[in-house]
Scaffold this active site. Structure first.
Site, short mmCIF file in Angstrom:
data_model
loop_
_atom_site.label_atom_id
_atom_site.label_comp_id
_atom_site.label_asym_id
_atom_site.label_seq_id
_atom_site.Cartn_x
_atom_site.Cartn_y
_atom_site.Cartn_z
N PHE A 60 0.84 -1.20 0.00
CA PHE A 60 0.00 0.00 0.00
C PHE A 60 0.87 1.25 0.00
O PHE A 60 2.00 1.23 0.46
CB PHE A 60 -1.02 0.01 1.15
CG PHE A 60 -0.45 -0.22 2.53
CD1 PHE A 60 0.29 0.75 3.18
CD2 PHE A 60 -0.70 -1.41 3.19
CE1 PHE A 60 0.79 0.54 4.45
CE2 PHE A 60 -0.21 -1.64 4.46
CZ PHE A 60 0.54 -0.66 5.09
N CYS A 61 0.32 2.32 -0.58
CA CYS A 61 1.00 3.62 -0.67
C CYS A 61 2.45 3.50 -1.15
O CYS A 61 3.37 3.95 -0.49
CB CYS A 61 0.95 4.35 0.67
SG CYS A 61 1.26 6.12 0.55
N PRO A 62 2.66 2.89 -2.32
CA PRO A 62 4.03 2.65 -2.76
C PRO A 62 4.74 3.93 -3.21
O PRO A 62 4.12 4.88 -3.68
CB PRO A 62 3.85 1.70 -3.95
CG PRO A 62 2.49 2.01 -4.48
CD PRO A 62 1.66 2.40 -3.28
#
Lengths: 81, 257
Positions: free
Chosen positions: B151-153
């Site tokens: 997530f949120c790379p």
């Protein structure tokens, strides 16, 4: 008279990150805005830049949401009063 | 889904960093909303001549999403359903996408003011170095590089191998002729990463967003650590203590310089 909403030419180092995107417009086309209000968000490498209205007036969007921009780009204008 | 082949040690992203000082210790807020508000307006009085400052905090569960996420067509529904499950949804100003906060995560922010050209990398390098220094003391080696299926790379994801345990993002705002720059990190110290990923995927599913993540590419510091196992909660206490101790005095993080 229209005032350009221009990204500062040195907002980020274009050599390291050539392009950003217009992540958000916080007002719709033609909306009234006040000088200093955050009207747009530019995103580069998970870095969010707040872009403020340069004058009071009505907003006109030149580069829409998800449009690709470089430092110095004019992303919109504000028509006076 | 595959991890980025570009995962590299911090040396690969090293460059100029700057010294920092600390002001508030590690604070615990009663809500993530309070912590986020404090973080976003922290350092408002800084000038470009001041030394950058760090703050760190913990809070109960919340899902903190980006401003673009808040414009997804099903945002209101997703927010309502997650709140009912004990995951209030908050909108942050810094970049990136949805990221969970919980008592098993540490939030660390670096705030500075700049008078000149914005250099995106310096804030990332310095905060990544702070975290590298912090975690090296508990036998965890940080590798920086995007884990696109987490997530949120982002390019300054920190983790071990293909798995991410921390992510960094930034928010820049003008204040007169200066720019106030906030670089923020969320570190998963010890938590159920399956549940964290489920919450992120649930949000995007209900909000009609396209993003999805895989728990195969997320871990926590506890699992990434080498050496003898620690009882639950001890690692968080150790990191809080180390963070407070090492940042009460000015630091120059030579590891990124």
């Amino acid at each position: 008279m229209a005032t350009e909403i221009a990204l500062p030419p040195d907002l980020w180092d274009a050599a390291a990150n050539p392009e950003g995107i217009v992540a958000n417009w916080f007002f719709t086309e033609g909306a009234g805005v006040r000088k200093g209000a955050t009207v747009a968000e530019i995103m580069v490498e998970k870095t969010s830049f707040d872009i403020a209205a340069p004058a009071d007036g009505h907003l006109h969007i030149v580069v829409g949401k998800d449009g690709v921009v470089k430092p110095g780009a004019v992303i919109g204008t504000v028509d006076g009063g | 889904m595959e991890a980025s082949p570009a995962v590299a040690g911090l040396a690969a992203v090293a460059g100029k960093a700057f010294p920092t000082s600390f002001s508030t210790g590690v604070r615990t807020f009663s809500t993530a909303q309070a912590g986020l508000e404090r973080q976003e307006w922290f350092g408002e009085d800084l000038t470009p001549d001041d030394t950058p400052i760090l703050m760190a905090w913990q809070a109960p569960r919340a899902l903190i999403v980006g401003r673009s996420d808040a414009r997804l067509p099903g945002f209101a529904r997703a927010t309502e359903e997650l709140a009912a499950e004990g995951w209030p949804v908050l909108v942050r100003r810094s970049g990136g996408s949805a990221c969970p906060v919980s008592p098993g995560t540490l939030q660390i922010a670096l705030v500075r003011a700049s008078a000149g050209q914005g250099e995106i990398e310096a804030g990332y390098r310095t905060l990544a170095s702070v975290i590298e220094t912090l975690l090296s003391g508990v036998n965890v080696l940080c590798e920086a590089g995007e884990r696109p299926s987490a997530f949120c790379p982002g390019r300054y994801d920190l983790g071990v191998g293909p798995r991410k345990f921390a992510g960094l993002s930034q928010h820049w705002r003008s204040r007169g002729s200066a720019i106030v720059i906030s670089t923020a990190a969320s570190v998963i110290v010890e938590d159920d990463v399956e549940e964290l990923c489920h919450v992120v995927n649930f949000f995007y599913e209900k909000a009609n967003g396209q993003r999805r993540c895989s728990s195969a590419f997320v871990t926590d510091v506890k699992r990434a650590r080498s050496g003898s196992p620690l009882p639950g909660g001890i690692l968080t206490t150790i990191l809080r203590t180390r963070l407070s101790d090492t940042t009460r005095k000015p630091q120059a993080f030579s590891g990124a310089g």
